[in-house]
Design an enzyme around this catalytic site. Structure first.
Site, PDB file in Angstrom:
ATOM      1  N   ASP A 163     -39.331 -19.098  13.973  1.00  0.00           N
ATOM      2  CA  ASP A 163     -38.288 -19.779  14.742  1.00  0.00           C
ATOM      3  C   ASP A 163     -37.116 -20.192  13.849  1.00  0.00           C
ATOM      4  O   ASP A 163     -36.428 -21.180  14.114  1.00  0.00           O
ATOM      5  CB  ASP A 163     -38.868 -21.003  15.466  1.00  0.00           C
ATOM      6  CG  ASP A 163     -39.472 -22.027  14.501  1.00  0.00           C
ATOM      7  OD1 ASP A 163     -39.563 -21.721  13.294  1.00  0.00           O
ATOM      8  OD2 ASP A 163     -39.824 -23.130  14.951  1.00  0.00           O
ATOM      9  N   GLU A 164     -36.881 -19.443  12.774  1.00  0.00           N
ATOM     10  CA  GLU A 164     -35.794 -19.734  11.845  1.00  0.00           C
ATOM     11  C   GLU A 164     -34.712 -18.665  11.962  1.00  0.00           C
ATOM     12  O   GLU A 164     -34.995 -17.465  11.949  1.00  0.00           O
ATOM     13  CB  GLU A 164     -36.309 -19.800  10.408  1.00  0.00           C
ATOM     14  CG  GLU A 164     -37.299 -20.939  10.179  1.00  0.00           C
ATOM     15  CD  GLU A 164     -37.827 -20.956   8.746  1.00  0.00           C
ATOM     16  OE1 GLU A 164     -37.776 -19.886   8.098  1.00  0.00           O
ATOM     17  OE2 GLU A 164     -38.264 -22.015   8.281  1.00  0.00           O
TER      18      GLU A 164
END
Length: 599
Positions: free
Chosen positions: A516-517
């Site tokens: 989720d980066e």
């Protein structure tokens, strides 16, 4: 001999390159040495005290190979020299090879009025195997023992999300081979397995391509003199081109098959090889050559074989043109007319090649081509040398042009539509550089873009080249996966990618680093307030609810910012500092942006 002022300029450039540890050697249009610098002897000490003005490049290559080849290869030294001369005359892009514990990168540039200038730049090899230099090639009669094949689940085997999804690559009709910098195979697709008769794809892991090639012929039971000659010819070509990766080459396979091998080296040293089955094309070429030989035997055979030749030409997938020694286009089949959009009445008038090129140039045929190709098509169109080049057409198609000089003058030129192959290669490159879920750039490609921007900013030292790196980490994403499942989570990530792209400007670069980066390269920003403004817009956009399959998903984002050149000029350093600032933002309560180094 080139003009005096060009030689003086060349010698001054050589002295300047000595200070940069770059070797230089120049040759005139007849491939004779005319100038070199001191670093040339540092890289190639065998030439010191031997090279002289007017020395043929063939003698230069003979000294080079005499100390490089082992006892098994020395009998083939003339073949290596011929290949080296051909590469010297036709080189259009850099390539690299290992020499005396160094990786040497070589480029070649034709200079009008002078000849051709070759330059070498070296880097020290860091691993023990690399530093040992390039070993001599194993004897065909006694191949070196192959290393133990690694398990595909062991750390040593290439584990790329792209390659592990092998179904996509197995659908490509051509064989694919991925090799590490030491030439050992890391991965192959299913068409490669079938092409070389492997039991399974893991059988290739850890081997060099030489060994795969030997085993394919051994499995065929090649023991007749004719088969052995074909095998050794192919092995010699393979070993020469694998040593100097870059130029495409062709090798014979058992059962009258042929493969064309095309290499593309990545920045990390990994090399991607495409193996294209060209058996039908080679058979057609052989039929054409046989027809031409028979036609020369007698007038009667000429009349009979002309019928065969015309039938073959008109039914070939390739366009074919024959140009006489006087420059007249004596033959041009219908496929060539169709592929190049040439008027039948023009070609029926037996025009000269110069007239055909003038016609094509007037309608903008060569505008999409590179300057190098346009230069080649001036004058006689390069009929006096064997060469192959790809030429994009105005209609978007890509044509491979292959010219073979004919003894006594003139040339045979073939045209092959390679648009589909080039599109497949483009898809492979896209898969390698992009995240499969969001279609954003992946971490490797983003770091490459980031490093390029940093080098540009460092060289220009101008506010317009400054930029900001924004590191975005989602808040509250893990509970989404836990509650709704990964399918919903994937849709949320795709929506996040779309919102990031919508907020970013057209020339900004957006990437998914993993999980989720995400990250964003904001170009042309020297003021921290502008970067903070964009970061806040990203936070606001990602804080809006997301509707997925009837679920209202609420997440947020924390953003860290690093500025170039204020916080660094190295891609890894800037990304690391932006990551650090992002954790400061999370520590402040999440859902906000933080500049690196802010109090």
């Amino acid at each position: 001999m080139p003009p005096h002022h060009l030689l003086s300029l060349l010698r001054s450039m050589g002295e300047t390159l000595d200070g940069l540890d770059v070797a230089l050697c120049a040759f005139d249009d007849d491939d004779r040495s005319i100038a070199w610098n001191r670093t040339f002897f540092k890289f190639f000490p065998e030439h010191e005290g031997q090279v002289h003005v007017g020395e043929p490049y063939r003698d230069n290559l003979r000294r080079f190979y005499a100390q490089r080849l082992d006892a098994h290869e020395l009998p083939n030294i003339e073949r290596y020299i011929d290949a080296g001369l051909e590469r010297h005359r036709a080189q259009t892009r850099p390539y690299s090879f290992q020499h005396r514990g160094l990786r040497v990168h070589v480029s070649s540039l034709p200079v009008p009025g002078l000849g051709r200038v070759r330059m070498w730049r070296a880097e020290v090899l860091t691993t023990p195997d690399q530093a040992a230099g390039t070993p001599g090639l194993a004897s065909p009669a006694a191949p070196a023992p192959a290393p133990e094949t690694p398990d595909i689940h062991e750390p040593g085997y290439l584990r790329s999300p792209v390659l592990e999804s092998s179904e996509l690559f197995d659908r490509i009709p051509d064989g694919l081979m991925v090799c590490a910098e030491d030439h050992r195979i890391q991965w192959v697709n299913e068409p490669f397995v079938l092409m070389y008769g492997l039991a399974e794809r893991t059988a290739a892991a850890g081997l060099v391509f030489d060994e795969i090639y030997r085993r394919a012929w051994e499995a065929h039971g090649a023991n007749a003199p004719g088969d052995m000659a074909v095998f050794y010819d192919g092995l010699s070509v393979l070993q020469e081109h694998m040593r100097f990766a870059g130029a495409p080459f062709e090798v014979p396979l058992p059962r009258d098959r042929w493969a064309r091998v095309i290499a593309k080296q990545a920045r990390d040293g990994t090399v991607f090889y495409a193996h294209v089955d060209i058996s039908d094309f080679k058979r057609q070429q052989r039929l054409l050559a046989q027809a031409e030989r028979s036609a020369r035997d007698s007038a009667e055979l000429l009349r009979e074989k002309s019928i065969v030749l015309e039938t073959t030409l008109e039914n070939m997938d390739q366009g074919v043109a024959k140009i006489s020694a006087t420059g007249v286009v004596e033959l041009c089949n219908s496929r060539a007319l169709e592929m190049l959009d040439l008027p039948a009445e023009l070609m029926a008038s037996r025009p000269t090649l110069a007239e055909v090129l003038t016609f094509m140039r007037a309608r903008g045929e060569f505008e999409p081509a590179s300057q190098e190709v346009r230069d080649l098509l001036q004058g006689d169109g390069g009929l006096d040398q064997l060469h192959v080049y790809d030429r994009p057409r105005p209609n978007g198609r890509i044509v491979e042009v292959h010219t073979v000089p004919i003894k006594g003058g003139g040339a045979l030129r073939t045209f092959t539509d390679i648009t589909v192959r080039k599109q497949a290669e483009q898809r492979i490159r896209h898969v390698a550089d992009h995240d499969g879920l969001t279609t954003l750039l992946n971490r490797t490609a983003f770091l490459q873009a980031l490093q390029a921007a940093a080098m540009h900013a460092n060289g220009m030292q101008a506010p317009a080249t400054a930029f900001a790196v924004l590191y975005v980490d989602l808040d509250g994403f893990k509970p989404v996966n836990d509650r709704f499942g990964h399918a919903v989570g994937d849709q949320v990530l795709a929506c996040v990618a779309a919102r990031l792209t919508l907020v970013a400007r057209g020339d900004d670069v957006v990437a998914r680093l993993g999980g989720d980066e995400f990250a964003l390269l904001q170009r042309g920003v020297a003021e921290p307030d502008r970067a903070l403004g964009l970061a806040q817009r990203l936070v606001d956009a990602l804080s809006q609810p997301i509707d997925v399959e009837g679920h209202c998903v609420q997440i947020g984002a924390s953003v860290g910012i690093a500025m170039c050149p204020e916080h660094g000029q190295d891609a890894e350093e800037l990304l690391r500092k932006a990551d650090s600032a992002m954790y400061q933002a999370k520590a402040m309560g999440r859902g906000c942006a933080r500049m690196y180094g802010a109090a």
